[in-house]
Design a protein around this motif. Sequence first.
Motif, short mmCIF file in Angstrom:
data_model
loop_
_atom_site.label_atom_id
_atom_site.label_comp_id
_atom_site.label_asym_id
_atom_site.label_seq_id
_atom_site.Cartn_x
_atom_site.Cartn_y
_atom_site.Cartn_z
N SER A 78 30.90 41.35 37.35
CA SER A 78 32.10 41.70 36.62
C SER A 78 32.79 40.45 36.09
CB SER A 78 33.06 42.47 37.53
OG SER A 78 33.41 41.69 38.65
N GLN A 79 33.35 40.55 34.89
CA GLN A 79 34.01 39.43 34.25
C GLN A 79 35.44 39.81 33.91
OE1 GLN A 79 32.74 36.38 33.78
NE2 GLN A 79 30.97 37.08 34.92
N PRO A 80 36.35 38.81 33.81
CA PRO A 80 37.72 39.09 33.45
C PRO A 80 37.81 39.60 32.02
CG PRO A 80 37.33 36.73 33.50
CD PRO A 80 36.11 37.40 34.08
N SER A 81 38.87 40.36 31.73
CA SER A 81 39.05 40.91 30.39
C SER A 81 39.34 39.80 29.39
CB SER A 81 40.22 41.90 30.39
OG SER A 81 41.39 41.24 30.83
N GLU A 94 28.98 35.98 26.58
CA GLU A 94 29.20 36.07 28.02
C GLU A 94 27.93 36.51 28.72
OE1 GLU A 94 31.46 35.07 31.01
OE2 GLU A 94 32.42 35.29 29.07
N SER A 150 31.95 38.83 44.51
CA SER A 150 32.83 39.09 43.37
C SER A 150 33.41 40.50 43.40
CB SER A 150 32.10 38.86 42.05
OG SER A 150 31.01 39.76 41.92
N PRO A 188 39.52 40.75 41.94
CA PRO A 188 39.83 41.51 40.72
C PRO A 188 39.16 40.90 39.49
CG PRO A 188 41.71 40.20 41.42
CD PRO A 188 40.71 40.12 42.53
N SER A 189 38.98 39.59 39.49
CA SER A 189 38.32 38.92 38.37
C SER A 189 37.87 37.53 38.83
CB SER A 189 39.26 38.79 37.16
OG SER A 189 40.36 37.94 37.49
N LEU A 190 36.99 36.94 38.06
CA LEU A 190 36.50 35.59 38.33
C LEU A 190 36.99 34.66 37.22
CD1 LEU A 190 32.76 36.29 39.27
CD2 LEU A 190 34.60 35.66 40.84
N PRO A 222 36.62 32.34 34.10
CA PRO A 222 35.64 32.54 33.03
C PRO A 222 34.37 31.71 33.19
CG PRO A 222 37.85 32.34 32.12
CD PRO A 222 37.97 32.03 33.58
N LYS A 226 41.84 31.53 40.08
CA LYS A 226 41.88 32.63 39.11
C LYS A 226 42.19 32.09 37.72
CE LYS A 226 43.60 35.81 42.65
NZ LYS A 226 43.43 34.80 43.73
#
Length: 342
Positions: free
Chosen positions: A22-25, A42, A78, A82-84, A86, A123
Amino acid sequence: MDLFDDLPEPTQTAGGCMEKTSQPSAVDRGEKRKCQVTEEQEEKKVCKGLARLKGYVSARRGEREEMQDAHVLLPDLSSCLPSLPPQVCRLAYFAVFDGHGGSRASRFAAEHLHHTLALKFPKGEVENLDKLVKKCLLDTFKQTDEDFLKQASSQKPAWKDGTTATCMLVVDDLMYVANLGDSRALLCRVEQEGEDECKKCVTLSLSKEHNPTCYEERMRIQKAGGTVREGRVLGVLEVSRSLGDGQYKRCGVISTPDLRRCQLTHNDKFVILACDGLFKVFTAEEAVRFVHSVLQDVTVEAREGQTAEEGRFEAACQRLANEAVQRGCADNVTVILVSIQF
């Protein structure tokens, strides 16, 4: 003493492919950036080449009345975030905890340490990620120790449990090992010798034992007003760093881990994380050679649903723990074997 010891640098870059995590928005349009990363870019970044990691575990109670070891296998940490950042594609986490005075400290660490790590992990857009990861690990150990001691002191009677900790955090293909006490982490790296392409299996230590007989450890304990008798803190505790052990904290026993960092390479085959029960009857080199020999045994049968290589790794892990018991180890024995494949 520098806590941040680096292992030898790799001789080649990594290759292969890793499943996307999963990647951040995407950032808001109004934010100024030199480069907007598209989903396609990505995806290429993620699949550029990460080592595939798979963990196997074998635990034996031995002659002890209670199993005081605990372990964690999280090839995809991960999922706890909630996110990693970039620039990070993958987090993996493996850990072994060897409890003493009971199993509550080791169970607590196994249940909570990685969640605390996930909360404290860097983050968003960050600079100097390496420095922040090291700080994250140090803060995580400190917080986990404080949280357990708070719970332990609230009990009647107060819990007196403690535990070692050897944790392996892999950020993409950069491996960090944080350890307290006498559980250990070993890396098997295959290196070529001479022009005849003869290869040998090299054992690299990823951890440092914290024994009260070591000069630096003993000096810290004595400066804090403690003593070392018969190789133990106050003649009782065998390790000089641990999580828990509230009654020894005033005597110089600390929860600050040693950190080691290592870039994974194509020459790396596996990592062993194990409690001291294994190393009472195996040297580090013997343990690595034992596993390597099983991995070369083509007669090992895999279970249904396993590849031949997975079957050999599982057999190697189980056989290593069994061999420790057969060699006369009466202590709990827990072995985590992490395969590294490009």
